[in-house]
Design a protein around this motif. Sequence first.
Motif, PDB file in Angstrom:
ATOM      1  N   CYS A  15       2.988  -6.690  -2.849  1.00 49.04           N
ATOM      2  CA  CYS A  15       1.609  -7.006  -3.198  1.00 49.04           C
ATOM      3  C   CYS A  15       1.345  -6.809  -4.682  1.00 49.04           C
ATOM      4  O   CYS A  15       0.290  -7.177  -5.166  1.00 49.04           O
ATOM      5  N   HIS A  29      -1.671   0.395   4.555  1.00 46.33           N
ATOM      6  CA  HIS A  29      -1.375  -0.742   3.685  1.00 46.33           C
ATOM      7  C   HIS A  29      -0.356  -1.683   4.337  1.00 46.33           C
ATOM      8  O   HIS A  29      -0.536  -2.899   4.332  1.00 46.33           O
ATOM      9  N   HIS A  35      -0.580  -7.535   3.159  1.00 46.67           N
ATOM     10  CA  HIS A  35       0.765  -7.033   2.895  1.00 46.67           C
ATOM     11  C   HIS A  35       1.800  -7.790   3.717  1.00 46.67           C
ATOM     12  O   HIS A  35       2.835  -8.186   3.200  1.00 46.67           O
TER      13      HIS A  35
HETATM   14 ZN   LIG Z   1       1.868  -4.345   0.140  1.00 41.58          ZN
END
Ligand SMILES: [Zn+2]
Length: 92
Positions: A15, A29, A35
Amino acid sequence: ADYWKSQPRKFCQYCKCWIADNKPSIEFHERGKNHKQNVTAKIDEIKKKSIEKAKKEEKMSKEFAAMEEAAMKAYQEDMKRLQGESVITVVL
Ligand SMILES: [Zn+2]
């Protein structure tokens, strides 16, 4: 400035962003849609690149084979010419 020092952060290469370096944050995350999409995109990119690389290598090996063939032909032409010359020499 102390805030950044006291908060260890982890860089997500997929990311291109920083996340807090602790298990819940990382898990949160990594579960994220963004992601997952970025990971898929990265894998596709790597696949595409390796296919391109393989194609490039194939093209290069073909070009090399063509070069080798051309060199071989030139060599054979030379040999013929040399043999022809030596025949002439013998005849003379
Ligand atoms: Zn990520």
